[in-house]
Design an enzyme around this catalytic site. Structure first.
Site, mmCIF file in Angstrom:
data_model
loop_
_atom_site.group_PDB
_atom_site.id
_atom_site.type_symbol
_atom_site.label_atom_id
_atom_site.label_comp_id
_atom_site.label_asym_id
_atom_site.label_seq_id
_atom_site.Cartn_x
_atom_site.Cartn_y
_atom_site.Cartn_z
ATOM 1 N N HIS A 174 -64.207 -61.615 132.148
ATOM 2 C CA HIS A 174 -62.854 -61.942 131.419
ATOM 3 C C HIS A 174 -62.210 -60.837 130.606
ATOM 4 C CE1 HIS A 174 -59.398 -63.918 130.066
ATOM 5 N NE2 HIS A 174 -59.535 -63.612 128.654
ATOM 6 N N ASP B 23 -55.497 -77.189 128.991
ATOM 7 C CA ASP B 23 -55.011 -75.806 128.405
ATOM 8 C C ASP B 23 -53.808 -75.342 128.786
ATOM 9 O OD1 ASP B 23 -55.482 -73.045 127.438
ATOM 10 O OD2 ASP B 23 -55.167 -72.399 129.641
ATOM 11 N N ARG C 292 -48.131 -74.058 122.247
ATOM 12 C CA ARG C 292 -48.607 -73.087 121.306
ATOM 13 C C ARG C 292 -47.561 -72.090 121.647
ATOM 14 N NH1 ARG C 292 -54.078 -71.146 123.362
ATOM 15 N NH2 ARG C 292 -53.748 -69.575 121.598
ATOM 16 N N SER D 158 -59.103 -71.814 124.704
ATOM 17 C CA SER D 158 -58.036 -71.479 126.076
ATOM 18 C C SER D 158 -58.818 -70.743 127.062
ATOM 19 C CB SER D 158 -56.820 -71.031 125.302
ATOM 20 O OG SER D 158 -56.298 -70.511 126.640
ATOM 21 N N LYS E 55 -61.655 -72.315 130.663
ATOM 22 C CA LYS E 55 -61.207 -71.828 132.119
ATOM 23 C C LYS E 55 -62.459 -71.299 132.452
ATOM 24 C CE LYS E 55 -57.224 -70.024 130.464
ATOM 25 N NZ LYS E 55 -55.996 -69.724 130.033
HETATM 26 N N1 URA Z 1 -55.199 -65.878 127.168
HETATM 27 C C1 URA Z 1 -55.398 -67.326 127.462
HETATM 28 O O1 URA Z 1 -55.582 -67.732 128.483
HETATM 29 N N2 URA Z 1 -54.959 -67.992 126.363
HETATM 30 C C2 URA Z 1 -54.749 -67.651 124.779
HETATM 31 O O2 URA Z 1 -54.841 -68.336 124.381
HETATM 32 C C3 URA Z 1 -54.631 -66.297 124.954
HETATM 33 C C4 URA Z 1 -55.122 -65.520 126.030
#
Ligand code: URA
Length: 410
Positions: free
Chosen positions: A82, A161, A168, A183, A187
């Site tokens: 990631h 999320d 948010r 968040s 994932k």
């Molecule tokens: N990327 C995400 O998936 N979530 C966040 O909160 C910030 C960056």
């Protein structure tokens, strides 16, 4: 469950129990905790932060809000990467096939562009026909066949999320470290990985502007991964200038194709290999050989074919997405390139149409920048510094101004 009480406790700097967090997220996902309460909680978390235990519990609760991949027993180790997001960051397109060449499974669930940073899904969709909408069953069939898939989030993948991020986004609570960690990692954890490598970027074109901020985020992300059973390592990498020589969706896929064919720019190749090593502990040369032998390119072709992309278009994507206005920017004087500001280039690429200003915007695959030079390179007056690919002359003029401010030659 008494949500106001939990909000008040967090507001006063107290700690939430893992069970309370699990119930809160479960009930929020089910629609039983209204948005206004969740927004108040997000703001309390923004100001008060969360302990490592709370963050791990929030991450796990969000992971469990939807489908979690279950892999058949005895199948290869699952690995992924990631990146916290950068300008010209097309590493995933090269890294996923490289890892699959070594018989790892790469279940890559990716995102779209966020702010000025590009997203893997948008890049992939510049390949004609490429389908990023895979069901869980189709994803499993594909990974059994070729060792990887690259797809978007389905509706049942981390729905908490999806809902919380939308809240948010409109309540000033995106830049909370605990919420960012939960968040991102929920994932990745829902992919049921064995190992994960994080590329945490810092610099003008990154979410985190300083190395110290990036270090803190990397530590938090790693703790959430390791605390939930995924061996997680992090690299901290600078993002003051674009990665590679292109920015923009089809342009970046074209550069990824060149890289997979062993003709890529050094910074992109070396970062990709470093991330492969970090997530596998295998020697760098093994992965370099997969670029040299054509194995990684073959794997990418298989990926594109499996996901209904037109593989014949890959080697000439520019013809599929021609930008009507293309112009090179010459160096105004002799000297050494001291700065190519990633933030300015990223912002200009969004204004050209390569990213979104509002969620409903459609992406213009053709536009962006190519042939971007690197800092530290000497240039002589009149030599091209980069090429702008624009939809119209107004875009070209805007990008020209942005580039002239972004590049410093001394
Ligand atoms: N990327 C995400 O998936 N979530 C966040 O909160 C910030 C960056």
């Amino acid at each position: 469950m008494h949500v106001p009480h939990w909000i008040e406790r967090k507001r006063e700097g107290g700690e939430l129990k893992p069970e309370e967090i699990r119930v809160l997220i479960g009930q929020f996902t089910a629609g039983h905790v209204p948005d206004y309460q969740m927004a108040a909680m997000a703001m309390a978390i923004f100001f008060r932060g969360m302990t490592e235990t709370e963050t791990a519990a929030l991450t796990a609760a969000m992971r469990d809000s939807g489908r979690v991949f279950k892999w058949p027993a005895g199948t290869p180790p699952k690995v992924d990467k990631h990146s916290t997001g950068g300008i010209g960051d097309k590493v995933s397109l090269v890294l996923a096939p490289l890892l699959a060449c070594e018989n790892f499974w790469v279940p890559m669930v990716s995102g779209r562009g966020l702010g000025i940073t590009g997203g893997t899904l948008d890049k992939l969709e510049s390949i004609p026909g490429f389908n990023v909408h895979l069901s869980g069953e189709a994803a499993l069939r594909q990974i059994e066949k070729i060792g990887l898939f690259m797809a978007g989030q389905t509706a049942d993948f981390c729905p908490a999320d999806k809902k919380l991020y939308a809240l948010r986004d409109v309540t000033g609570t995106v830049p909370s470290q605990a919420l960012i960690i939960a968040s991102i990692m929920s994932k990745k954890l829902a992919e049921s990985l064995d190992r994960l490598v994080l590329d945490v970027k810092f610099g003008s074109g990154a979410f985190m502007k300083t190395r110290e901020e990036a270090e803190a985020l990397a530590a938090g992300l790693s703790a959430a991964g390791n605390g939930n059973g995924v061996r997680t390592t992090a690299l901290l990498t600078p993002m003051d200038e674009p990665l590679g020589q292109t920015v923009g969706n089809a342009l970046e896929v074209a550069e990824s194709v060149e890289t997979l064919q062993n003709r890529g720019p050094a910074d992109l190749v070396e970062l990709t290999l470093e991330l492969c090593v970090a997530v596998t502990d295998l020697p760098r040369e093994i992965f370099r050989r997969h670029l040299e032998s054509g194995a990684a390119w073959d794997k990418f072709l298989k990926l594109v074919e499996e996901q209904q992309g037109d593989a014949r278009a890959l080697e000439n994507l520019a013809a599929f997405h021609p930008a009507p206005e293309v112009a090179t920017i010459p160096a105004p004087n002799d000297g050494v390139i001291r700065r190519i500001d990633a933030k300015a280039i990223g912002l200009a690429s969004v204004l050209l149409g390569a990213g979104r200003m509002v969620a409903a915007d459609t992406i213009d695959f053709a536009v962006g920048f190519s042939g971007i030079r690197k800092t530290g390179e000497p240039v002589t007056k009149g030599e091209p510094l980069l090429a702008i690919h624009a939809r119209d002359t107004a875009g070209l003029a805007m990008a020209r101004q942005a580039v002239e401010r972004a590049i410093v030659i001394e």
